[in-house]
Design an enzyme around this catalytic site. Structure first.
Site, PDB file in Angstrom:
ATOM      1  N   GLU A  34       0.943  -1.246  -0.072  1.00  0.00           N
ATOM      2  CA  GLU A  34      -0.146  -0.054   0.139  1.00  0.00           C
ATOM      3  C   GLU A  34       0.835   1.171   0.187  1.00  0.00           C
ATOM      4  O   GLU A  34       2.057   1.362   0.777  1.00  0.00           O
ATOM      5  CB  GLU A  34      -0.841   0.003   1.327  1.00  0.00           C
ATOM      6  N   HIS A  35       0.437   2.342  -0.793  1.00  0.00           N
ATOM      7  CA  HIS A  35       1.206   3.371  -0.955  1.00  0.00           C
ATOM      8  C   HIS A  35       2.692   3.264  -1.470  1.00  0.00           C
ATOM      9  O   HIS A  35       3.771   3.751  -1.257  1.00  0.00           O
ATOM     10  CB  HIS A  35       1.394   4.288   0.245  1.00  0.00           C
ATOM     11  N   THR A  36       2.769   1.861  -2.344  1.00  0.00           N
ATOM     12  CA  THR A  36       3.987   1.880  -2.929  1.00  0.00           C
ATOM     13  C   THR A  36       3.941   2.109  -4.473  1.00  0.00           C
ATOM     14  O   THR A  36       4.950   2.319  -5.272  1.00  0.00           O
ATOM     15  CB  THR A  36       4.449   0.260  -2.640  1.00  0.00           C
ATOM     16  N   SER A  68     -26.558   5.842 -14.481  1.00  0.00           N
ATOM     17  CA  SER A  68     -25.609   5.050 -13.558  1.00  0.00           C
ATOM     18  C   SER A  68     -26.938   4.762 -12.556  1.00  0.00           C
ATOM     19  O   SER A  68     -27.547   5.923 -12.041  1.00  0.00           O
ATOM     20  CB  SER A  68     -24.623   5.803 -12.782  1.00  0.00           C
ATOM     21  N   LEU A 123     -12.366  -0.093  -2.826  1.00  0.00           N
ATOM     22  CA  LEU A 123     -12.786  -1.076  -3.727  1.00  0.00           C
ATOM     23  C   LEU A 123     -12.506  -0.728  -5.136  1.00  0.00           C
ATOM     24  O   LEU A 123     -12.780  -1.571  -5.949  1.00  0.00           O
ATOM     25  CB  LEU A 123     -13.930  -1.880  -3.329  1.00  0.00           C
ATOM     26  N   SER A 125     -14.143   1.462  -7.232  1.00  0.00           N
ATOM     27  CA  SER A 125     -15.272   1.814  -8.108  1.00  0.00           C
ATOM     28  C   SER A 125     -14.817   2.845  -9.239  1.00  0.00           C
ATOM     29  O   SER A 125     -15.306   2.755 -10.033  1.00  0.00           O
ATOM     30  CB  SER A 125     -16.296   2.123  -7.168  1.00  0.00           C
ATOM     31  N   ASP A 169      -4.648  -0.121  -9.532  1.00  0.00           N
ATOM     32  CA  ASP A 169      -6.147  -0.306  -9.499  1.00  0.00           C
ATOM     33  C   ASP A 169      -6.404  -0.824 -10.878  1.00  0.00           C
ATOM     34  O   ASP A 169      -7.101  -1.725 -11.128  1.00  0.00           O
ATOM     35  CB  ASP A 169      -6.985   1.013  -9.121  1.00  0.00           C
ATOM     36  N   TYR A 221      -3.680  12.230   0.074  1.00  0.00           N
ATOM     37  CA  TYR A 221      -2.664  11.315  -0.783  1.00  0.00           C
ATOM     38  C   TYR A 221      -1.377  11.999  -1.638  1.00  0.00           C
ATOM     39  O   TYR A 221      -0.336  11.442  -1.487  1.00  0.00           O
ATOM     40  CB  TYR A 221      -3.747  10.810  -1.993  1.00  0.00           C
TER      41      TYR A 221
HETATM   42  C1  GLA Z   1      -5.256   4.514  -4.279  1.00  0.00           C
HETATM   43  C2  GLA Z   1      -4.589   4.776  -5.674  1.00  0.00           C
HETATM   44  C3  GLA Z   1      -3.716   3.478  -5.778  1.00  0.00           C
HETATM   45  C4  GLA Z   1      -2.829   3.149  -4.573  1.00  0.00           C
HETATM   46  C5  GLA Z   1      -3.421   2.943  -3.384  1.00  0.00           C
HETATM   47  C6  GLA Z   1      -2.427   3.062  -2.416  1.00  0.00           C
HETATM   48  O1  GLA Z   1      -6.111   3.284  -4.228  1.00  0.00           O
HETATM   49  O2  GLA Z   1      -5.363   4.571  -6.746  1.00  0.00           O
HETATM   50  O3  GLA Z   1      -2.896   3.603  -7.100  1.00  0.00           O
HETATM   51  O4  GLA Z   1      -1.795   4.320  -4.533  1.00  0.00           O
HETATM   52  O5  GLA Z   1      -4.383   4.175  -3.234  1.00  0.00           O
HETATM   53  O6  GLA Z   1      -1.691   2.106  -2.220  1.00  0.00           O
END
Ligand code: GLA
Length: 414
Positions: A34-36, A68, A123, A125, A169, A221
């Site tokens: 995460e956050h990598t 939608s 998730l 979306s 994602d 972020y």
């Molecule tokens: C969000 C971003 C991803 C990723 C995560 C953290 O989901 O869309 O690219 O950076 O945060 O891991």
């Protein structure tokens, strides 16, 4: 239950006639890493069995019309001027149109969008919507895309919609495979499938707070993106390494001394001062597709870097634990990831801590926040026999929803 049939019927009710294309774009759950991704370091997500469905038919009038079931306000966007949408989900549509500007110019499309993938952050979306819409439109206009190409275009489209994402994602959504996690690498780009062992189930649980990456979460972020870029710039300088372009921790993480030098990084620093200290152009640190970042704003550096470098090691260890079927070790790594996200990356919330703790206590191997954090969802890995207990504990902790997810195939035509 949303299905290809129900969405065809929904399309007929809204626009009349049959769609020429129906696309299923699943959500994703990141297991660890995460956050990598925006540091160029690996991630280990799965695509899940909840999805957004998009039914599309081409039109001749150069207008995209979209309805939608999950979001308010029908979209009506001219292909000749897709930008400047005020409704947040319309921004993803206009980002998609921008990326497809060269495909069948002058043609329009009708889209009906439905699904069972909850919005709210965690998730993916918004990425499912963007990957799915790009894929559906390209196919409806006679130029179908490979999933990996749809993922690439969606990443850029989302950046133009204001969400500076790292690219995990969209690839997880496009390339997921049932029964497998994906190890996604960025330097250089590569995807490897990691089979999930028997005896491993996953539960996701809502924290009760939305965390929309194109909205409330964007600034927090981006601060982490900037903090890790400063860390990369300074570590490279200490190690005598030349970095081209945007400085990424992934460029220095493989150097043994980097892990030791990280303690020498400043606790906080402003991008401007960091750039001055190593005679670099400050734009390399604060450049985003659309958002602005104040070059004089002090951001944490050392702790963000400590999280990222330790998390990258946990991704490797998690892959080893999965291959060995050592689910206790895998669970411990999820817990350690959560602790690092809470203490060093500082993107957890009391509700995420609470729901993760409740799921661990009720028999999970381990649990952690998933996605960017700041709200959204947590994920637990647990024995299949404990799924019910873990779901109930999560609902008792935060009010739910909480449900089992399984590793599923990525983007497909239904
Ligand atoms: C969000 C971003 C991803 C990723 C995560 C953290 O989901 O869309 O690219 O950076 O945060 O891991």
């Amino acid at each position: 239950m949303v299905s290809a049939e129900s969405i065809r019927a929904g399309f007929g009710g809204r626009f009349g006639g049959e769609p020429s294309v129906v696309v299923r774009a699943p959500g994703r759950v990141n297991l660890i890493g995460e956050h990598t991704d925006y540091c160029g370091l690996p991630v280990l997500p799965i695509a899940i069995d909840r999805a957004t469905f998009i039914a599309a038919a081409p039109t001749a009038d150069g207008i995209l019309r979209a309805t939608s079931t999950a979001f308010p306000a029908q979209a009506e966007i001219a292909r000749s001027a897709p930008r400047h949408q005020s409704e947040p989900w319309h921004q993803y549509l206009s980002g998609a149109l921008h990326e497809l500007a060269a495909v069948a110019p002058g043609r329009g499309a009708n889209l009906f969008i439905d699904g069972d993938l909850p919005a709210g952050g965690g998730l993916s979306s918004s990425s499912a919507l963007t990957v799915g819409v790009i894929s559906a439109l390209a196919a409806a206009w006679g130029s179908p895309l490979e999933p990996v190409e749809a993922a690439r275009l969606a990443t850029t489209a989302e950046r133009h919609a204001g969400a500076e994402t790292g690219g995990m994602d969209q690839q997880a959504i496009a390339l997921g495979r049932a029964g497998n996690a994906l190890r996604i690498e960025f330097l250089p780009p590569a995807v490897r499938y990691v089979p999930l062992p028997e005896g491993l189930a996953f539960v996701v649980a809502y924290s009760g707070q939305d965390a929309l990456k194109g909205g409330s979460v964007r600034d927090a972020y981006n601060e982490r993106v900037v903090g890790t870029r400063i860390a990369a710039l300074m570590l490279a300088d200490m190690l005598g390494v030349e970095l081209e372009g945007t400085p990424l921790l992934g460029n220095v993480a493989g150097i043994d001394a980097a892990g030791v030098m990280v303690v020498e990084l400043p606790d906080q620093m402003a991008p401007r001062n960091a750039a001055n200290a190593v005679e670099a152009n400050v734009e390399r640190v604060i450049q985003f597709a659309t958002s602005h970042f104040d070059s004089a704003r002090k951001v944490p550096v050392k702790r963000y870097a400590q999280h990222v470098l330790s998390e990258a090691e946990r991704v490797d260890a998690a892959e080893v634990a999965l291959a060995a079927g050592d689910l206790k070790a895998f669970g411990r790594l999820l817990n350690e990831s959560h602790d690092s996200l809470r203490n060093d990356c500082r993107c957890s919330t009391p509700a995420l801590d609470k729901v993760a703790a409740a799921m661990r206590k009720s028999g999970a191997f381990g649990a952690r926040l998933t996605g960017a954090g700041f709200g959204g969802y947590a994920v637990a890995a647990c024995p299949p026999a404990k799924v019910q207990a873990v779901v109930e504990a999560a609902v008792a902790a935060t009010g739910g929803p909480a449900f089992e997810v399984t590793a599923s195939d990525g983007l497909s035509f239904a």
